[in-house]
Design an enzyme around this catalytic site. Structure first.
Site, short mmCIF file in Angstrom:
data_model
loop_
_atom_site.label_atom_id
_atom_site.label_comp_id
_atom_site.label_asym_id
_atom_site.label_seq_id
_atom_site.Cartn_x
_atom_site.Cartn_y
_atom_site.Cartn_z
N ASN A 7 -73.32 81.90 -8.92
CA ASN A 7 -72.25 82.84 -9.28
C ASN A 7 -72.00 83.69 -8.05
OD1 ASN A 7 -70.59 84.79 -10.30
ND2 ASN A 7 -71.89 85.31 -12.04
N ARG A 91 -69.86 79.09 -11.10
CA ARG A 91 -68.97 79.86 -11.97
C ARG A 91 -67.71 80.15 -11.16
NH1 ARG A 91 -68.86 86.16 -13.05
NH2 ARG A 91 -67.29 86.14 -14.67
N HIS A 180 -64.73 85.48 -19.56
CA HIS A 180 -66.03 85.34 -20.24
C HIS A 180 -66.05 84.09 -21.12
CE1 HIS A 180 -66.25 90.04 -20.20
NE2 HIS A 180 -66.98 89.58 -19.20
N ARG A 241 -63.33 100.21 -17.14
CA ARG A 241 -61.94 99.71 -17.27
C ARG A 241 -61.30 100.24 -18.54
NH1 ARG A 241 -63.42 93.49 -16.57
NH2 ARG A 241 -65.15 93.93 -15.18
N GLU A 385 -74.97 82.44 -19.92
CA GLU A 385 -73.89 81.76 -19.20
C GLU A 385 -74.43 80.73 -18.20
OE1 GLU A 385 -70.45 84.86 -18.56
OE2 GLU A 385 -72.33 85.90 -18.86
#
Ligand code: ADP
Length: 397
Positions: A7, A91, A180, A241, A385
């Site tokens: 990643n 990823r 996601h 955010r 993940e």
């Protein structure tokens, strides 16, 4: 086969080496501050202490070299040579409309990921740097790209279109993509496995509540709606955010505060969410809960607004699927923050959701929160993940 999962960010690289047969993590680590002063690698072989090595590294190529060195190191390593890495799974954040599943990486895939960079200018270029660095340092080892957006590609047009002039979709592909995806896919599959059912027979709402947070409606095994949009800014209130807001606020604040649109974008991404809403207390829910318990009114407001927004999405996705069988919480907050789960589920009593207070005290493991009488199952399913990327890599290679 051992699969190296990568990643790669603009100045960091996370990795895990996974044995695809046992699905055990052999080692994992993080390279930080690549190309910046103070770069270091933290390598953790399974069951042993982590090793931290600070060493200047100019670029991701050197970072990948260090990862390989750490993996084959006679003392801290877990394999004897590079030949024991059968494949690499990356990823990749944005796959646009092009990538609906994971793919084997070749020159044309690299070109496509490059072309999609305008949709994810911070992420796709960094992901490509990681892909190129692995190709250079592990020649002949097959590589796969697993996209954050892919799982959401099954959304119907009515869920992914914005109420904007159609030409923006045609010219620039402005639409909802969702992120996601690997987590929403993994968690919804795992829900099926835990319940001994095929997820094709279930209506599942997955609440991925981490620093970044998104929620998805998974009906009969396919995503039919999700809260993040063209970028990961839309939807739920997150750590820093904003999530959903009236788009006219942007212009209003820019004018009042004399901000450029770029500066406003930074406010929305880095200074908003629960951090902004709490008046700067924290983006971390451990700090927020502590402050709220100490009587900090803004921290309370931030937590209440956060939970209300999650519950509002659950309500709307229940409509989207014409019902819901399972609500699953995952990621840092979903797996750990009992007060958030309680707060969200409190709004769902009208639809027959009841959770067990003792079960809700547990953290970080697979748990069924709902009582036997609850009309909807509520579960905590820790996400994984990396394992999902390794599985998808194995499947396509
Ligand atoms: P990401 O992968 O998006 O960086 P994570 O899924 O790791 O984020 O979630 C990180 C967040 O989870 C932290 O910022 C914090 O708010 C929350 N978190 C982690 N542990 C706990 C805990 N024990 N209690 C409450 N919140 C927690």
């Amino acid at each position: 086969m051992n699969i190296l999962v990568i990643n790669c960010g603009s100045s960091s690289l996370k990795y895990q080496l996974i044995d695809s047969e046992s699905e055990n993590v052999l080692a994992k680590g993080l390279v930080e501050r690549i190309g910046i002063e103070g770069s270091c690698i933290t390598h953790t072989p399974a069951g042993r202490d982590k090793v931290v090595k600070t060493q200047p590294m100019q670029d991701h190529n050197e970072a990948v070299k260090l990862v390989i060195e750490a993996l084959i190191d006679p003392e801290h390593g877990v394999i004897k040579s590079l030949s024991e890495i059968g494949a690499v799974g990356h990823r990749v954040v944005h796959g646009g409309e092009k990538f609906k599943t994971a793919v084997k990486i070749d020159d044309s895939v690299i070109k496509d990921i490059e072309d999609l960079s305008s949709l994810a200018p911070l992420h796709n270029p960094a992901n490509l740097i990681g892909i190129r660095a692995c190709a250079e340092n592990m020649p002949g080892v097959p590589q796969a790209a697993v996209f954050d957006t892919a799982f959401h590609q099954t959304m119907p047009k009515k869920a992914y279109m914005y109420g904007l002039p159609y030409e923006y979709y045609e010219k620039y592909k402005v639409r909802r993509y969702g992120f996601h995806g690997t987590s929403h896919d993994y968690v919804s599959s795992r829900v099926g496995e835990i319940l001994g059912k095929d997820r094709k027979d279930l209506k599942i709402i997955v609440c991925h509540l981490g620093n970044g947070a998104s929620i998805s409606a998974v009906k009969n095994g396919e995503c039919v709606d999700t809260s993040m949009g063209l970028t990961p800014l839309e939807g739920l209130i997150m750590g820093t955010r904003s999530g959903d807001l009236d788009p006219a606020i942007l212009d209003f604040i820019c004018e009042k505060e004399g901000l450029s649109s770029h500066e406003m974008n930074t406010v929305l991404n880095k200074k908003s969410g629960v951090l902004g809403l709490s008046g700067g207390v924290s983006s971390d829910f451990r700090d927020l809960s502590a402050a709220a318990n100490d009587g900090n009114e803004l921290a309370k407001t931030a937590l209440e607004t956060y939970c209300y927004r999650v519950a509002k999405y659950i309500g709307s996705y229940t409509m989207a699927m014409q019902g819901v069988d399972v609500i699953a919480f995952t990621a840092g907050i979903g797996e750990n923050a009992a007060d958030v789960r309680e707060g969200v589920c409190g709004y769902l009593k009208y639809m027959g959701v009841e959770i067990d207070a003792d079960a809700n005290k547990k953290r970080g493991e697979e748990i069924t929160l709902s009582t036997a009488d609850s009309k909807v199952k509520v579960m905590v399913v820790p996400t994984n993940e990396e394992l999902s990327i390794a599985r998808q890599t194995l499947a396509i290679l």
